[in-house]
Design a protein around this motif. Structure first.
Motif, PDB file in Angstrom:
ATOM      1  N   MET C   1       0.842  -1.201   0.000  1.00  0.00           N
ATOM      2  CA  MET C   1       0.000   0.000   0.000  1.00  0.00           C
ATOM      3  C   MET C   1       0.869   1.239   0.000  1.00  0.00           C
ATOM      4  SD  MET C   1      -2.999  -1.239   0.087  1.00  0.00           S
ATOM      5  CE  MET C   1      -3.342  -2.970   0.041  1.00  0.00           C
ATOM      6  N   GLY C   2       0.283   2.301  -0.376  1.00  0.00           N
ATOM      7  CA  GLY C   2       1.025   3.564  -0.305  1.00  0.00           C
ATOM      8  C   GLY C   2       1.772   3.828  -1.591  1.00  0.00           C
ATOM      9  N   ALA C   3       2.186   5.044  -1.710  1.00  0.00           N
ATOM     10  CA  ALA C   3       2.863   5.462  -2.938  1.00  0.00           C
ATOM     11  C   ALA C   3       4.156   4.690  -3.100  1.00  0.00           C
ATOM     12  CB  ALA C   3       3.137   6.954  -2.887  1.00  0.00           C
ATOM     13  N   LYS C   7       4.181   2.673  -9.058  1.00  0.00           N
ATOM     14  CA  LYS C   7       2.754   2.413  -8.878  1.00  0.00           C
ATOM     15  C   LYS C   7       1.983   3.592  -9.461  1.00  0.00           C
ATOM     16  CE  LYS C   7      -0.799   1.311  -5.577  1.00  0.00           C
ATOM     17  NZ  LYS C   7      -1.365   1.688  -4.317  1.00  0.00           N
ATOM     18  N   ASP C   8       0.959   3.290 -10.237  1.00  0.00           N
ATOM     19  CA  ASP C   8       0.177   4.364 -10.844  1.00  0.00           C
ATOM     20  C   ASP C   8      -0.564   5.150  -9.774  1.00  0.00           C
ATOM     21  OD1 ASP C   8      -0.764   2.236 -13.606  1.00  0.00           O
ATOM     22  OD2 ASP C   8       0.896   3.663 -13.399  1.00  0.00           O
ATOM     23  N   PRO C   9      -0.684   6.451 -10.009  1.00  0.00           N
ATOM     24  CA  PRO C   9      -1.483   7.215  -9.054  1.00  0.00           C
ATOM     25  C   PRO C   9      -2.937   6.728  -9.060  1.00  0.00           C
ATOM     26  CG  PRO C   9      -0.608   8.640 -10.793  1.00  0.00           C
ATOM     27  CD  PRO C   9      -0.189   7.257 -11.114  1.00  0.00           C
ATOM     28  N   VAL C  10      -3.500   6.614  -7.862  1.00  0.00           N
ATOM     29  CA  VAL C  10      -4.891   6.197  -7.725  1.00  0.00           C
ATOM     30  C   VAL C  10      -5.793   7.281  -8.326  1.00  0.00           C
ATOM     31  CG1 VAL C  10      -6.698   5.946  -5.981  1.00  0.00           C
ATOM     32  CG2 VAL C  10      -4.531   4.750  -5.702  1.00  0.00           C
ATOM     33  N   PRO C  11      -6.767   6.893  -9.145  1.00  0.00           N
ATOM     34  CA  PRO C  11      -7.644   7.910  -9.735  1.00  0.00           C
ATOM     35  C   PRO C  11      -8.388   8.672  -8.642  1.00  0.00           C
ATOM     36  CG  PRO C  11      -8.189   5.724 -10.566  1.00  0.00           C
ATOM     37  CD  PRO C  11      -7.143   5.537  -9.524  1.00  0.00           C
ATOM     38  N   ARG C  12      -8.551   9.946  -8.838  1.00  0.00           N
ATOM     39  CA  ARG C  12      -9.276  10.765  -7.869  1.00  0.00           C
ATOM     40  C   ARG C  12     -10.470  11.403  -8.550  1.00  0.00           C
ATOM     41  NH1 ARG C  12      -6.107  11.659  -3.280  1.00  0.00           N
ATOM     42  NH2 ARG C  12      -3.969  11.030  -3.653  1.00  0.00           N
ATOM     43  N   ALA C  13     -11.545  11.546  -7.788  1.00  0.00           N
ATOM     44  CA  ALA C  13     -12.726  12.242  -8.280  1.00  0.00           C
ATOM     45  C   ALA C  13     -13.005  13.409  -7.352  1.00  0.00           C
ATOM     46  CB  ALA C  13     -13.915  11.304  -8.314  1.00  0.00           C
ATOM     47  N   ILE C  15     -15.816  16.027  -6.316  1.00  0.00           N
ATOM     48  CA  ILE C  15     -17.238  16.268  -6.522  1.00  0.00           C
ATOM     49  C   ILE C  15     -17.593  17.673  -6.063  1.00  0.00           C
ATOM     50  CG2 ILE C  15     -19.553  15.489  -5.932  1.00  0.00           C
ATOM     51  CD1 ILE C  15     -17.894  12.788  -5.153  1.00  0.00           C
ATOM     52  N   ASN C  92      -9.865  26.305   0.100  1.00  0.00           N
ATOM     53  CA  ASN C  92      -9.671  24.878  -0.132  1.00  0.00           C
ATOM     54  C   ASN C  92      -9.144  24.167   1.119  1.00  0.00           C
ATOM     55  OD1 ASN C  92      -7.018  25.621   0.015  1.00  0.00           O
ATOM     56  ND2 ASN C  92      -6.388  24.666  -1.910  1.00  0.00           N
TER      57      ASN C  92
END
Lengths: 409, 404, 153
Positions: C1-3, C7-13, C15, C92
């Protein structure tokens, strides 16, 4: 079995209306808490711990007790925050059961509330859908569609109602009868929101059709309100009141599954009317309470039913009859105030829905009925054992509590 | 109509414990735990982080998911960006179809709830899981959302950092504590963190000067005096006495106490941690501690800001009121001192909101079990763990843990 | 786990959600704001213990009684705590550097028992300093009525 006997020695409710513009959140909740202190005959100094919860999306405040608990007598006291969505009130009541049952805290003030008018109820309900929003966005679903579709609003209920009607033989006429039953009961409850004395099923059938089979008359209101309950040991309860309501058991089962799930193993292909977790929670609660045949031993039920079909559906899922039998039991009159197993004498969630408080108000009504404090809506039969239920999550979180007029031996 | 199905829930024999309500000694034990590495960006969903620690904790306990009776998660709707934040954590926390609930505070409070579930006799094995991801939420917004919505919230003066700074100012004035002493606490913890493989931030060679020279936030607080909010999860497994009998080196909960302070503008003064003192008193009474400075051998304190550790020494009775600075100067709380504090690096090493307090419990338990690797302190039998939630440490919880 | 490397960056959404809330302030805070419009600073006073809350509270948290007595408080008070902020919280949620440092204080008005958070128009501040409130009685937004604080004298 809880190490200590746990009992309810007091209940307090605020007035429940659609908009309380005259009070802020903390002050609204004070009304219920103050009523509970008075009902139990105790003062804040007597309380050992507080448990509180609401559904944050509706007020937009993070942990409102940080600002508000001084209004509720929690000065320099332990405060535990429990929030589980629609089941919050029930979860907070369960918290009271365990805090007292553990032997560590003898007097626990449980507080559950919602001030929906401070926010936007539709927005608040739609945020339930956010659980799956990321997955949906990945699948290319338009964000505005997700927001419009909603997670907790009419969308889910419609599928659930249609499926339940198909499997049980429940008709739209039964939905109309449920609404009429509840709103008439609510008319006898000074703390309910929608009081409609004399409402007939025919009148309900004429209300606007929202989405088949659900009509406007089948749906709960959005309410501002609060509920407080004093949980304590059996011994202390007997000193405070002639007829405590003992909490024999609390149980829950969480069946929420992800749309996509871990590594795409999503398990949401579950019929929303199955409510397996309700059956599991009920079975657990009855077992701990020593109830072998709930149909015979339960005298009164307060299922959590913001939509009419859910009263019948959860009556079955609470193992009070075979699946599919609830509509005919309704027809027989057994669910009326004078019936063999009255259901939602409070008027139910369909008449009053301050979401964070609603699941606690089911427990509160069971306690009040056992204690004989329900005035005009007191059921005819003597209530020995009652079951209170809460439902929430997107579809599949269920909490159950069994109360009794006698402690477990 | 289909025949009624009866549900048989295998109920563990739940004996009635005859002990009095005040005594929790040897009734609940920590038998296993797990932490993720704490990172600025874990590059993994919170579900996967929860799954990681759940699987690891169960494995360490030698248990299967079926053995869990109840699960309490600690998470927050505003941190997770979703309503009913526990809903989708049901699967990864092993809670599917189990008695699950959520405490929307630090995991150390969720643990208290789990402790009561076990003490009630209804449950034997509980899992407590806590998580959040600062890479996901607007870091300092949830703190602002805790403010009075009728006044403070939208005046944009108070936030987690400015509120802490105001408390530091009040404390420094009352106790005569200097900014150098506060920086010294940060340097101590950051140096300790260098030996903790899961910590995020560390500073080799305790250098208070470097702490003082870091980015100014709200005086006296500089960046290195403020804990880094980050991503991560942690979990621990609790067992009743009966279930713990089979466990290797159970760590007993000897006592627990928690309390709540007034809203930050309504406290008599910000110069002391009132609710921490009350929490400690309740805990010590259960645990039979009347001389904490000598009876507590190690402490893990949840210091979101470095000055909070000095204030905590006083509230916990490690030293007299207003003597926190002097107690620190004595060297007692250094790694080799009589009462090492935060050999893990504390929250200053990594602060996962909702988890940092539970992490302190885990770190204290690790010390008792001899599990702490490079940051192990020898011979710890009795340790204290502290968790907090809210602005200016409004809610506090204290545990005393014991190996015997 | 972890960066991890490779490892591809985890997709982020992300909203976009902009809920609007309208918090009822309640009668006590309403009276507080209405009084500020008239240039008056009103605190609530507990009939049992005499504790004066500013801003006002319907319930005295120590006595658990309803507070229906009011006290007009002077604009003057004492700094109980203060900080020079070099950062503020951006929309933000990040901490961003302020162009010019701001002094934020907890001020206890003379006669009050609670503190009020204040923006202090002063470069220096210290605990114990005497200050006074500046009321902008014509402010359009009630939150701006108590505009700022400045050193006394």
């Amino acid at each position: 079995m809880a190490k200590n006997e746990v009992a309810v020695a007091g209940v307090g409710l605020s007035k429940h209306v659609s908009k309380r513009r005259d009070v802020n959140i903390a002050e609204l909740v004070w009304e219920a808490v103050n009523a509970c202190y008075e009902d139990a005959g105790i003062k804040p100094k007597d309380v050992d711990a507080f448990a509180t919860g609401n559904m944050p999306a509706f007020e937009g405040v993070n942990m409102p007790e940080e600002w508000g608990a001084g209004h509720w007598g929690a000065y320099n006291k332990p405060v535990l925050r429990i929030t589980t969505g629609g089941t919050t009130g029930g979860s907070v009541a369960h918290g009271g059961y365990y805090l007292v049952g553990s032997g560590l805290y003898d007097m626990v003030m449980c507080i559950a509330f919602e001030k929906q008018s401070d926010g936007n109820s539709t927005m608040g309900l739609n945020t339930v859908a956010l659980a799956d929003a990321a997955a949906q966005l990945q699948l290319g679903v338009d964000p505005s569609f997700i927001a419009a579709f909603g997670g907790g609003a009419v969308g889910v209920a419609v599928y659930q109602a249609s499926s339940y009607m198909k499997s049980s033989g429940c008709t739209t006429n039964h939905l109309d009868k449920v609404a009429a039953l509840c709103r008439n009961n609510a008319a006898l409850n000074p703390y309910s929101h929608l009081k409609q004395p004399g409402l007939t099923p025919e009148e309900v059938a004429k209300t606007t059709l929202l989405q088949y089979p659900i009509r406007f008359g089948h749906v709960c209101p959005a309410t501002d309100g609060a509920c407080a309950m004093l949980f304590t040991t059996g011994e202390k309860a007997r000193k405070l009141t002639d007829k405590p309501a003992y909490v024999l058991s609390c149980a829950s089962a969480s069946d929420e599954a992800a749309l996509v799930g871990i590594a795409g193993s999503g398990t949401t292909n579950v019929d929303p009317c199955e409510q397996e977790s309700c059956k599991i929670a009920a079975a657990r609660a009855y077992e701990i309470a020593g109830i072998k045949d709930p149909r015979k031993e339960i005298d009164l039920a307060e299922p959590y039913a913001p939509f009419a079909h859910q009263l019948l559906m959860f009556y079955e899922r609470l193992l009070l009859c075979n699946e599919g039998e609830a509509p005919s039991i309704l027809d027989s009159g057994s669910m009326n105030l004078e019936g063999e197993l009255p259901v939602c004498p409070s008027g139910g969630v369909i008449s009053t829905n301050a979401i964070g408080a609603s699941a606690m108000e089911r427990v509160a009504e069971c306690a009040l009925q056992i204690m004989g404090k329900c005035g005009e809506r007191q059921v005819k039969k003597e209530v020995h054992k009652a079951v209170a239920h809460g439902w929430g999550g997107a579809v599949n979180l269920n909490v159950v509590a069994v109360l009794s007029d006698e402690p477990r031996r | 109509m289909p025949a009624p199905r009866t549900y048989w829930i295998s109920s563990r024999p739940t004996g009635r414990w005859d002990k009095g309500g005040d005594n929790v000694d040897k009734e609940v034990a920590i038998i296993a735990y797990a932490q993720t590495k704490y990172e600025a960006d874990a590059n993994a969903s919170r579900e996967l982080q929860v799954l990681e620690v759940t699987v690891a904790a169960l494995k360490a306990a030698g248990l299967k998911r079926e053995d869990l009776d109840t699960i309490i998660t600690a998470n927050n709707d505003y941190l997770d960006g979703r309503t009913i934040s526990n809903m989708r954590l049901v699967e990864p926390s092993g809670a599917w179809r189990k008695n699950e609930s959520k405490v929307e505070m630090d995991g150390a409070f969720a643990m208290l709830y789990a402790v009561t579930r076990i003490l009630s006799g209804d449950h034997d094995i509980a899992l407590v899981v806590a998580e959040s991801q600062a890479s996901v939420y607007g870091t300092y917004l949830p703190g602002i959302m805790m403010l009075d919505p009728t006044f403070d919230r939208q005046r944009w003066l108070l936030n987690e950092v400015s509120a802490a700074a105001l408390q530091a100012s009040s404390y420094m004035d009352a106790a005569g504590v200097s900014v150098e002493q506060i920086a010294g606490v940060a340097a101590k913890n950051l140096e300790n963190a260098a030996l903790n493989p899961v910590a995020l931030r560390s500073l080799k060679g305790a250098d208070a000067k470097k702490v003082l020279a870091s980015r100014p936030l709200c005086s006296p607080i500089t960046e290195l005096m403020a804990s880094p909010l980050c991503d991560g999860a942690c979990a621990l497994v609790l067992a009743s006495a009966k279930a713990a009998a089979k466990a290797e080196k159970p760590v007993w909960v000897k006592g627990v106490g928690f309390s709540h302070d007034s809203y930050l503008t309504e406290r008599g003064s910000l110069d002391n941690m009132g609710s921490l003192k009350l929490a400690a008193e309740a805990c010590y009474k259960q645990a039979g501690i009347d001389d904490p400075a000598s009876q507590i051998e190690l402490a893990e304190l949840h210091e979101c800001f470095a000055h909070e550790e000095l204030m905590a020494y006083e509230a916990l009775g490690f030293c007299d009121p207003m003597q926190g600075g002097a107690f620190f100067d004595s060297g007692a709380t250094k790694k080799g001192g009589e009462l090492p504090v935060n050999t893990s690096g504390g929250a200053l090493g990594a602060n996962v909101a909702c988890a940092a307090g539970l992490t302190r419990v885990i770190e204290a338990a690790m010390q008792i079990r001899g599990d702490a690797g490079k940051h192990q302190v020898k011979g710890v039998k009795t340790a204290l763990a502290h968790g907090q939630t809210g602005l200016c440490a409004q809610e506090n919880i204290v545990y005393v843990l014991g190996g015997e | 786990m972890g960066a991890k490397a490779g490892k591809d960056p985890v997709p982020r959404a992300s909203i976009p959600l902009n809920p609007v809330f309208n918090w009822s302030v309640g009668n006590w805070m309403e009276y507080f704001y209405d009084s500020l419009k008239e240039g008056k600073i009103m605190g609530s006073k507990c009939p049992a213990c005499g504790r004066v809350s500013l801003p006002p509270r319907m319930i005295c948290e120590r006595c658990f009684v309803k507070v229906e007595d009011w006290v007009e408080l002077p604009a003057t008070g004492t700094v109980q705590a203060c900080t020079t902020a070099s950062v503020k919280v951006a929309e933000n949620g990040d901490l961003v550097d302020l162009e010019a440092p701001e002094v934020i204080a907890m001020v206890k008005h003379d006669g009050a028992d609670t503190c009020i958070a204040a923006r202090l128009e002063s470069k220096d501040a210290s605990v114990g300093m005497r200050v006074e409130a500046v009321i902008d009685a014509g402010a359009a937004n009630v939150l701006d009525l108590l505009a700022a604080y400045r050193p006394l004298g």
